[in-house]
Motif scaffolding. Structure first.
Motif, PDB file in Angstrom:
ATOM      1  N   LEU A 144      -5.036   2.286  -1.972  1.00 42.78           N
ATOM      2  CA  LEU A 144      -6.209   2.035  -2.822  1.00 42.78           C
ATOM      3  C   LEU A 144      -7.209   1.127  -2.133  1.00 42.78           C
ATOM      4  O   LEU A 144      -8.358   1.036  -2.531  1.00 42.78           O
ATOM      5  CB  LEU A 144      -5.775   1.421  -4.161  1.00 42.78           C
ATOM      6  CG  LEU A 144      -5.123   2.401  -5.154  1.00 42.78           C
ATOM      7  CD1 LEU A 144      -4.638   1.653  -6.389  1.00 42.78           C
ATOM      8  CD2 LEU A 144      -6.093   3.504  -5.544  1.00 42.78           C
ATOM      9  N   ASN A 145      -6.772   0.411  -1.086  1.00 41.00           N
ATOM     10  CA  ASN A 145      -7.721  -0.407  -0.305  1.00 41.00           C
ATOM     11  C   ASN A 145      -8.473   0.435   0.727  1.00 41.00           C
ATOM     12  O   ASN A 145      -9.210  -0.095   1.548  1.00 41.00           O
ATOM     13  CB  ASN A 145      -7.005  -1.577   0.383  1.00 41.00           C
ATOM     14  CG  ASN A 145      -5.923  -1.130   1.352  1.00 41.00           C
ATOM     15  OD1 ASN A 145      -5.751   0.064   1.585  1.00 41.00           O
ATOM     16  ND2 ASN A 145      -5.191  -2.085   1.904  1.00 41.00           N
ATOM     17  N   CYS A 178       0.450   4.340  -3.517  1.00 40.19           N
ATOM     18  CA  CYS A 178       0.544   2.905  -3.814  1.00 40.19           C
ATOM     19  C   CYS A 178       1.415   2.614  -5.023  1.00 40.19           C
ATOM     20  O   CYS A 178       1.774   1.459  -5.264  1.00 40.19           O
ATOM     21  CB  CYS A 178      -0.846   2.336  -4.066  1.00 40.19           C
ATOM     22  SG  CYS A 178      -1.806   2.168  -2.568  1.00 40.19           S
ATOM     23  N   CYS A 181       1.163  -0.786  -7.805  1.00 34.79           N
ATOM     24  CA  CYS A 181       0.493  -1.961  -7.227  1.00 34.79           C
ATOM     25  C   CYS A 181      -1.027  -1.782  -7.295  1.00 34.79           C
ATOM     26  O   CYS A 181      -1.556  -0.739  -6.995  1.00 34.79           O
ATOM     27  CB  CYS A 181       0.923  -2.125  -5.777  1.00 34.79           C
ATOM     28  SG  CYS A 181       0.029  -3.443  -4.920  1.00 34.79           S
ATOM     29  N   CYS A 184      -5.004  -5.079  -4.326  1.00 34.21           N
ATOM     30  CA  CYS A 184      -6.279  -5.090  -3.595  1.00 34.21           C
ATOM     31  C   CYS A 184      -7.457  -4.950  -4.558  1.00 34.21           C
ATOM     32  O   CYS A 184      -8.497  -5.585  -4.373  1.00 34.21           O
ATOM     33  CB  CYS A 184      -6.302  -4.005  -2.527  1.00 34.21           C
ATOM     34  SG  CYS A 184      -5.929  -2.371  -3.144  1.00 34.21           S
ATOM     35  N   CYS A 256      -1.968  -6.907   0.629  1.00 36.62           N
ATOM     36  CA  CYS A 256      -1.182  -5.667   0.534  1.00 36.62           C
ATOM     37  C   CYS A 256       0.287  -5.935   0.895  1.00 36.62           C
ATOM     38  O   CYS A 256       0.577  -6.414   1.988  1.00 36.62           O
ATOM     39  CB  CYS A 256      -1.768  -4.594   1.454  1.00 36.62           C
ATOM     40  SG  CYS A 256      -0.866  -3.038   1.340  1.00 36.62           S
ATOM     41  N   HIS A 258       2.481  -4.064   1.885  1.00 36.49           N
ATOM     42  CA  HIS A 258       2.941  -3.312   3.071  1.00 36.49           C
ATOM     43  C   HIS A 258       2.730  -4.105   4.363  1.00 36.49           C
ATOM     44  O   HIS A 258       3.272  -3.732   5.399  1.00 36.49           O
ATOM     45  CB  HIS A 258       2.217  -1.969   3.163  1.00 36.49           C
ATOM     46  CG  HIS A 258       2.644  -1.015   2.109  1.00 36.49           C
ATOM     47  ND1 HIS A 258       3.775  -0.236   2.206  1.00 36.49           N
ATOM     48  CD2 HIS A 258       2.109  -0.754   0.897  1.00 36.49           C
ATOM     49  CE1 HIS A 258       3.914   0.495   1.111  1.00 36.49           C
ATOM     50  NE2 HIS A 258       2.917   0.195   0.301  1.00 36.49           N
TER      51      HIS A 258
HETATM   52  S1  SF4 Z   1      -2.477  -3.808  -2.171  1.00 32.70           S
HETATM   53 FE1  SF4 Z   1      -1.192  -2.464  -3.387  1.00 32.70          FE
HETATM   54  S2  SF4 Z   1      -2.647  -0.992  -4.293  1.00 32.70           S
HETATM   55 FE2  SF4 Z   1      -3.698  -1.981  -2.601  1.00 32.70          FE
HETATM   56  S3  SF4 Z   1      -3.346  -0.663  -0.839  1.00 32.70           S
HETATM   57 FE3  SF4 Z   1      -1.711  -2.202  -0.799  1.00 32.70          FE
HETATM   58  S4  SF4 Z   1      -0.033  -1.209  -1.924  1.00 32.70           S
HETATM   59 FE4  SF4 Z   1      -1.889  -0.066  -2.403  1.00 32.70          FE
END
Ligand code: SF4
Ligand code: SF4
Length: 325
Positions: A144-145, A178, A181, A184, A256, A258
């Motif tokens: 989503l970012n 995603c 979450c 972002c 994020c 990740h």
């Molecule tokens: S912060 Fe969460 S919603 Fe945004 S890109 Fe990372 S995993 Fe996806």
């Protein structure tokens, strides 16, 4: 030469991960989303994104007879750097266009030499949807970012492609998302992110790098002013909180999950330069063109020019003043 041998060559050239997709036309849904994004003006002043849509739709128009798109990612992450200002971490080393291009070109030259196939290397230099091809070739998914997320490794990657007439066994597309979450979206200082994509008009990465001239009135010089306060006054658009962003913005990557275990790069050219990290607003405001050219030689930061960097420094100084008043 098969897919596994080419991936081995790419690994030796510094690619963190590579994948292969058939060079077919881009999905109609994806292009419809892109066309809608453009028609809503969310690309701001980046009119070059409106051009060559036919090529963006069909890689065979970039290289006649194209059979495969080989997508690769190169890690630029050297960990969090200390600096009085906020710089996009991707920009702290050498310009990736040159670094990634020369590495991909050496692999492409080997493919040409050993197979007789034709190759075209793209590193943000041709109208092709780089993140789309990275998803199609199984390298990662788009968060989503709006960044490519490489599962288990995060978002700190440059993308590059070799489009080739060589038929290769494709990888399966990446289908992860995603999930629940939304960090972002809620953390973005510009309120630029939504489920339908990025509004560049409100993105500090765009505003500090690509935008020319004065900032729009929505860019706040008052760090105490929150989006909520602006929301309560219907005559105001929600404020964009400029903070100490001198070049780009990493907030939607910093939050994020990740990136929690993001691996450190092994590409020396991307190591952050101390001469950039030590700069403060005063040093930038008093900088002469000659110093700018020396400090930012072979750096992507040259893109904003000295005038752009100084405009950003003036904004940060105004923020500092309001903080202390
Ligand atoms: S912060 Fe969460 S919603 Fe945004 S890109 Fe990372 S995993 Fe996806
Ligand atoms: S780069 Fe910064 S301003 Fe732009 S979308 Fe990400 S968090 Fe928002």
């Amino acid at each position: 030469m098969d897919a596994a041998e080419i991936k081995q060559l790419l690994k030796a050239a510094g690619a963190f991960k590579s994948g292969i997709a058939p060079a077919e036309e881009v999905d109609a849904d994806r292009m419809a989303d892109y066309d809608r994004w453009l028609s809503e003006g969310r690309h701001a002043s980046m009119s070059y994104l409106e051009k060559y849509n036919d090529i963006r739709r069909n890689p065979a128009l970039l290289l006649p007879g194209a059979k495969s798109v080989i997508s690769s990612v190169f890690n630029y992450w050297w960990g969090r750097s200390d600096s009085p200002l906020k710089w996009a971490s991707y920009a702290l080393g050498d310009d990736y266009h040159d670094v990634v291009r020369s590495r991909l070109q050496s692999v492409a030259d080997t493919i040409v030499r050993e197979t007789g196939a034709e190759c075209r290397v793209c590193v943000d230099t041709a109208p092709i949807s780089e993140r789309y091809w990275a998803v199609r070739s199984g390298v990662g998914f788009i968060g989503l970012n709006r960044q490519l997320i490489v599962p288990g490794a995060g978002t700190h990657f440059f993308l590059g492609e070799i489009v080739t007439t060589l038929p290769l066994t494709p990888d399966s597309p990446e289908t992860r998302t995603c999930g629940e979450c939304r960090r972002c979206l809620t953390s973005c200082p510009g309120g630029a992110l939504s489920d339908t994509g990025l509004d560049a008009n409100r993105c500090l990465s765009y505003l500090t790098i690509e935008h020319r001239g004065d900032f729009p009135a929505t860019v706040s010089s008052n760090p105490a002013m929150s989006d909520r306060q602006a929301d309560n006054d219907q005559s105001l658009s929600p404020a964009i909180r400029f903070g100490r962003h001198i070049y780009g913005c990493d907030v939607c990557q910093d939050v994020c999950p990740h990136n929690r275990f993001a691996p450190i790069s092994e590409i020396e050219e991307f190591r952050p330069r101390p001469a950039i990290l030590q700069l403060d607003t005063e040093a930038i405001l008093s900088m002469k063109q000659e110093d700018f050219s020396t400090i930012f030689r072979r750096s992507a930061i040259k893109r904003t020019k000295l005038a752009g960097l100084q405009r950003n420094a003036i904004k940060i100084k105004a923020n500092d003043k309001n903080t202390h008043n």
